[in-house]
Design a protein around this motif. Structure first.
Motif, short mmCIF file in Angstrom:
data_model
loop_
_atom_site.label_atom_id
_atom_site.label_comp_id
_atom_site.label_asym_id
_atom_site.label_seq_id
_atom_site.Cartn_x
_atom_site.Cartn_y
_atom_site.Cartn_z
N ARG A 271 19.67 1.46 66.75
CA ARG A 271 20.58 2.55 66.39
C ARG A 271 19.79 3.83 66.06
O ARG A 271 20.26 4.94 66.28
CB ARG A 271 21.45 2.12 65.21
CG ARG A 271 22.74 2.96 65.03
CD ARG A 271 22.62 4.06 64.02
NE ARG A 271 22.38 3.62 62.68
CZ ARG A 271 23.32 3.18 61.82
NH1 ARG A 271 24.58 3.12 62.18
NH2 ARG A 271 22.97 2.83 60.60
N THR B 218 26.94 1.77 66.13
CA THR B 218 25.78 1.49 66.99
C THR B 218 25.25 2.71 67.72
O THR B 218 24.10 2.71 68.17
CB THR B 218 26.15 0.42 68.03
OG1 THR B 218 27.26 0.89 68.82
CG2 THR B 218 26.55 -0.89 67.35
N THR C 144 23.51 6.03 68.35
CA THR C 144 22.50 6.84 67.66
C THR C 144 23.05 8.22 67.28
O THR C 144 22.78 8.73 66.20
CB THR C 144 21.27 7.01 68.57
OG1 THR C 144 20.75 5.72 68.89
CG2 THR C 144 20.18 7.83 67.88
#
Length: 521
Positions: A415, A255, A257
């Motif tokens: 994300r 999840t 980034t």
């Protein structure tokens, strides 16, 4: 008879391996190839003999990666090439004699799988326990099914070879099987692989858990085949076997980034379901496909202007949401692509971009560093794709399933650093939601060999319901040929597939050419 080259490729899987493979390292195991032509019945004596042939199957899958990428991308309008030969595919101007029609390496994988399926049950080895044998069979079924799904997506109808031929003197002609027959066989293979419960969730060595077929890879393959064949309930069922799993070492969506790039460097991430492995530092293994994307090659695969504009827009959106260039910016800037001058400055106006995910090691090396060796892995399936497959299937089930589909899309968007989809469920229609899903897949899987198949699925569904929109998207992305030509060609759904190799047509009396290309036989 089948053309001699294909016949020998199939027969290679039924010849023995001269040296038994070991599992001591990825290098020792994956690079084993058959090197002696002994009588097959004299060869299959131990579990190591079976492992050697399985290793050969993975070896040939790795040899297929440039084909996987070109088949999956060149018609999709996100990547293009200026290579005179390969451009014929992206311009829908293929002839049956073109090298990109060659499916010989795919049939090598099938030949290896067929030989394991036939001979592994006959091996008389006290240490070859049933669970090990069934695990090997599960890998072979995966190889065969995955290869046939690729053939279906590219040629639609092809010869369905399920037998391991025991000598090179067999003379036979083999007609094409229909797409429906091949899809049924793919599903049957996956079910057989899973039925014994021996398909592994993990392997003893970490690389193998991602680099060899597991039960997770079989679930992903089945979901893919079901989505392609518009069996949406079963697609959702197999997606959920991954997404709802509770195993300690299950594949899991990442999840964060800032973790996105780790899927490509160092690879074998938690999100990965299956990928083909190379490792130079430990095993001196290199591949030849990252050169497809670097500026040092004469005709690399580059993002099209359409794709670059989409990537720029996404990156600008991330900037407006507070992401900065001194760190990772989701899946676009410094991850999927960079300008060819290798500098962060001026990237908005640079004219040339190239794929970075197979070439770089991290955003920190953007101005001068890159992988020392070409050993990036190639991902066959990862969890993000399973989520978006499920979203596609849910969308096709009607508005009552839109909320869950949007929720999955939003997880992908978030994300990537993007906000939730700006849409009210009650106001969404099927076409709008499908286009959003396909847009996310284009950005998420850039250069991973997926784009053309996503567009083709879109054009095929519900009796070619979205044929007009499908053709429009192909035209929008293509920048190397006349739009009217594409519009004219793609009116015929037979032209959505490649011609069978002319050498096979010439040597196999029962093999009929794809109807669109039949006049050139």
């Amino acid at each position: 008879m089948i053309t001699k080259s294909i016949k020998h490729l199939l027969f290679a899987g039924w010849l023995c391996c001269g040296a038994a493979a070991t599992l001591t390292s990825c290098n020792n195991w994956l690079d084993v190839l058959p090197n002696n032509e002994q009588v097959t019945d004299d060869y299959w004596k131990s579990k190591e003999d079976v492992e050697a042939v399985i290793a050969s199957g993975y070896y040939y899958m790795r040899q297929c990666v440039p084909t996987y990428i070109k088949w999956g991308e060149l018609r999709g309008g996100a990547l293009y090439t200026q290579s005179t030969g390969d451009a014929k595919l992206q311009d829908f101007n293929m002839t049956s004699s073109h090298s990109l029609c060659d499916y010989s390496n795919i049939y090598k994988v099938i030949g290896m799988a067929n030989s394991v399926i036939l001979y592994a049950p006959q091996v008389d080895d006290d240490t070859y326990y049933e669970a090990i044998r069934n695990s090997h069979l599960a890998e072979a079924y995966f190889m065969r099914a995955y290869s046939y799904l690729l053939l279906v997506k590219n040629f639609r109808d092809v010869p369905l070879v399920l037998s391991a031929y025991v000598n090179d003197n067999a003379s036979f002609d083999l007609a094409k099987s229909s797409e429906a027959e091949i899809i049924a066989q793919i599903k049957d293979d996956v079910k057989k692989a899973l039925a014994t419960g021996a398909a592994k969730g993990t392997y003893e060595e970490e690389w193998a858990t991602k680099g060899r077929a597991t039960k997770w890879a079989l679930y992903a393959l089945m979901a893919d085949a079901c989505l392609w064949s518009e069996d949406y309930d079963q697609c959702i069922e197999y997606c959920d076997m991954i997404l709802n799993a509770s195993d300690n070492f299950r594949p899991a969506f990442m999840t964060n980034t800032n973790d996105w790039y780790t899927m490509f460097y160092p690879g074998n991430s938690n999100e990965s379901i299956m990928e083909l492995n190379w490792d130079y530092s430990s095993n001196q293994e290199t591949n030849n496909f990252s050169s497809l994307f670097t500026v040092t090659t004469s005709s690399p695969l580059r993002p099209t202007l359409d794709a670059v504009n989409k990537m720029k827009n996404e990156t600008q959106t991330l900037r407006s949401r507070g992401y900065t260039e001194d760190g990772r910016m989701g899946r676009m800037l410094l991850a999927t692509y960079i300008p060819d001058n290798g500098q962060m400055i001026g990237w908005n106006t640079a004219n040339q971009y190239y794929i970075w995910k197979y070439y770089g090691t991290d955003v920190q090396d953007i101005t001068g560093g890159a992988r020392v060796h070409q050993d990036a892995n190639f991902i066959l399936y990862r969890v993000a794709e399973i989520m978006l497959m499920k979203a596609q299937a849910l969308t096709m089930k009607g508005q009552g399933s839109y909320q869950e589909a949007v929720s999955l899309v939003n997880r992908i968007r978030n994300r990537a650093g993007l906000a939730d989809l700006d849409a009210t469920i009650d106001e969404l229609d099927e076409l709008t939601l499908l286009q959003e899903i396909l847009d996310q897949k284009e950005m998420e899987f850039m250069a991973e060999g997926k784009r053309w198949y996503d567009l083709l699925w879109f054009g095929r569904i519900a009796g070619n319901k979205y044929k007009k929109q499908f053709i429009a998207q192909v035209i929008e992305g293509n920048q190397t040929t006349n739009q009217q030509w594409i519009l004219s060609v793609l009116q015929d759904p037979n032209a959505w597939y490649m011609p069978l190799p002319q050498a096979d047509i010439d040597h196999n009396k029962l093999l009929e050419q794809n109807p669109y290309y039949a006049s050139t036989k």
